[in-house]
Design a protein around this motif. Structure first.
Motif: not given
Length: 586
Positions: A160-179
């Protein structure tokens, strides 16, 4: 060999791979399957990689879309099934009907069924997309741009665009995918665009949702309504998050009916305490702790689901949830009884202590005693209107009851009377319920879980004391006026904005809900049943409730009188009168 290594070994040993998902694919199922296809095609260019029937209607036009995979390809391929815990919801039944060269399941739901091959499950993952991306990153430094975009689409929709889940694993993967070039803008521009029909359907849900006492919000959508707005039953149910932003709702559910009468049910909950997956499983479904679904034979079964969800919310209040439910029910029933006497007339008697008692007090007390003695026969009971035989002193769990707090207010019809219902454990209140019959409001608190207000025709809302430290609103008794106390207030006019008459336990209710900041009672005119439930209410709302010596009050005492009055504050620093002054004037 760990499971990630085994996954890559099986991929490397097979020339052809087909990726499958579930029926009615969502963004995660689509993103995970297509993302895996594009990643494997990049890293293993000599292999044939296919995705079967895992398309998603909301994907950007520039993103891939599924095509048909024939039987011969499926028979000679390794099968990888993503985002699916059980066989019955597979999107292409050939995944099981046409055995290939091996089977891998990658999932983030609770385990439901073994597929007979390599099972890789992490139920703590927000999505299969971020799970697969993390496994690929464990072997490859970068992912191709399209794979990164697809995985990002999957993880952002399932979180839900990080509304329902936002742990460090998820945010780290999202950052790498963006890179790695994930086309985030294209994804958001596409997947959050809505049609006019969709907007109007959301308006239907907002206008037609219903609610239970404990905060289950739900909407039953008939087939003809879904059809009118361009949805099928399952699509209608998937709009459940529309009613998920209602602050007071703990659980929300939408039932969507299809043309055959079958009903799709999507269940959601907030926080770490209410397990909707458990309820979904009871009705043949599954999913996650906070997000699950099931299918019902007809809309007639919907009420059973709602009732089970209501029970789950009740259970979330802790070990005394059954007692809480009973006390809240009594609060509502006794409020009706009292208001009946209020409007139709009552008799007044004067007790030995010169205080009034009415037929309303007695009728309320009778219902409370009969109910509690029947439901909890081993518990002790102390009530204002019944003889205290002291057997309660041998009990750890004791109900402390005032069936009509503020009888003088009731007699004078000033509307500021209450019902106080409390449960104590070893002298400490663990449940406190204060009902206001005239308005229908019910305040309650559970030790360690907060203070709440249930207003008539509204869902339960959490309450908190105000944060004010100046311009204080002080509440004083209506019928127990103390001139010396008033003089002390006048001497503090620099911090006191107003002194307001207020009856019974309403003083605690108003301070607990932020409508006032300070109240004192001097002398020994109150007893345990006057203060037990109100004390817990104020404390759980973040305030202070002590006797006038600043000592925490204990209950189920041999002597029920509060000899040192009481002090109610929103904040400790607002204790504007000293213990010495309060004791001197009592």
């Amino acid at each position: 060999m760990d499971k990630t290594a085994e996954l890559f070994k099986m991929i490397e040993e097979n020339q052809s791979i087909v990726i499958f998902g579930h029926i009615y694919p969502d963004g995660d199922c689509y993103g995970a399957s297509e993302g895996l296809k594009y990643a494997l095609a990049e890293f293993y260019p000599d292999k044939e990689i296919y995705v079967s029937q895992t398309d998603w209607h909301s994907a950007p036009d520039s993103f891939p879309h599924a095509f048909f995979v024939n039987d011969e390809i499926i028979k000679r391929s390794l099968h990888i099934i993503v985002d699916l815990p059980d066989r019955r919801r597979v999107g292409d039944k050939r995944a099981f009907d046409l055995p290939g060269t091996g089977m891998i399941k990658v999932d983030h739901h609770y385990f439901a069924e073994d597929f007979g091959g390599l099972e890789i499950i992490d139920e703590n993952r927000a999505s299969v997309s971020d799970f697969l991306a993390s496994m690929l990153y464990s072997r490859f430094k970068h992912l191709p741009k399209m794979a990164a975009s697809l995985f990002y689409l999957g993880l952002t929709t399932d979180s839900g665009r990080f509304q329902y889940y936002y742990d460090s694993n998820l945010l780290s993967i999202a950052a790498r995918l963006s890179e790695d070039g994930a086309d985030v803008q294209t994804i958001y521009d596409s997947i959050y665009v809505v049609s006019e029909d969709s907007v109007q359907f959301k308006g239907y849900l907002y206008s037609n949702y219903q609610k239970t006492f404990f905060g289950v919000s739900y909407c039953k959508v008939p087939y003809e309504v879904s059809k009118k707005y361009g949805y099928d039953g399952h699509g209608a149910a998937l709009c459940v998050n529309t009613i998920g932003n209602i602050e007071e709702s703990h659980v929300y559910v939408v039932f969507g009916e299809d043309q055959s009468g079958k009903v799709y049910c999507e269940l959601r909950s907030k926080g770490p305490e209410i397990d909707v997956h458990k309820v979904a499983v009871e009705f043949g479904g599954g999913g996650h702790f906070n997000a699950s679904g099931c299918t019902l034979a007809s809309m007639a079964e919907a009420d059973k689901v709602i009732q089970r969800l209501e029970e789950s919310v009740i259970e979330s209040y802790g070990e005394y949830h059954r007692e809480l439910k009973t006390l809240l029910s009594l609060a509502a029933s006794c409020s009706s009884i009292i208001m009946g006497y209020y409007h139709l007339g009552f008799q007044v008697e004067i007790k030995d202590d010169n205080s009034p008692v009415t037929t309303a007090d007695k009728a309320s007390d009778q219902l409370i005693r009969d109910t509690l003695l029947k439901e909890f026969p081993s518990y002790g009971l102390l009530t204002e209107e019944d003889k205290d035989d002291k057997t309660r002193l041998t009990k750890d769990l004791v109900f402390i009851i005032d069936p009509l707090d503020g009888t003088s207010d009731f007699v004078e019809k000033d509307d500021e009377f209450a019902i106080n219902l409390a449960l104590t454990y070893k002298g400490e209140p663990v449940i406190g319920v204060v009902a206001i019959p005239f308005t229908g409001d019910i305040y309650f608190a559970v030790k360690g879980r907060g203070a709440f207000l249930k207003k008539k025709d509204k869902m339960i809302q959490k309450i908190h004391v105000s944060y004010k430290t100046k311009d204080l609103r002080v509440l004083r008794s209506v019928f127990h006026y103390n001139e010396k106390l008033e003089d002390l207030y006048k001497a503090k006019s620099d911090v006191i904005a107003s002194v307001i008459p207020c009856g019974s336990a309403l003083k605690a209710c108003k301070i607990a809900s932020g409508q006032a900041e300070v109240s004192y009672a001097v002398g020994n005119g109150t007893k345990e049943w006057d203060t037990c439930a109100p004390q817990l209410l104020v404390e759980e709302a973040g305030g202070v409730y002590t006797d006038n010596l600043n000592e925490v009050m204990k209950y189920n005492r041999d002597d029920v009188y509060n000899h040192h009055g009481f002090t109610i504050l929103n904040r400790e620093e607002n204790n504007i009168l000293s213990s010495e002054d309060l004791e001197r004037i009592k």
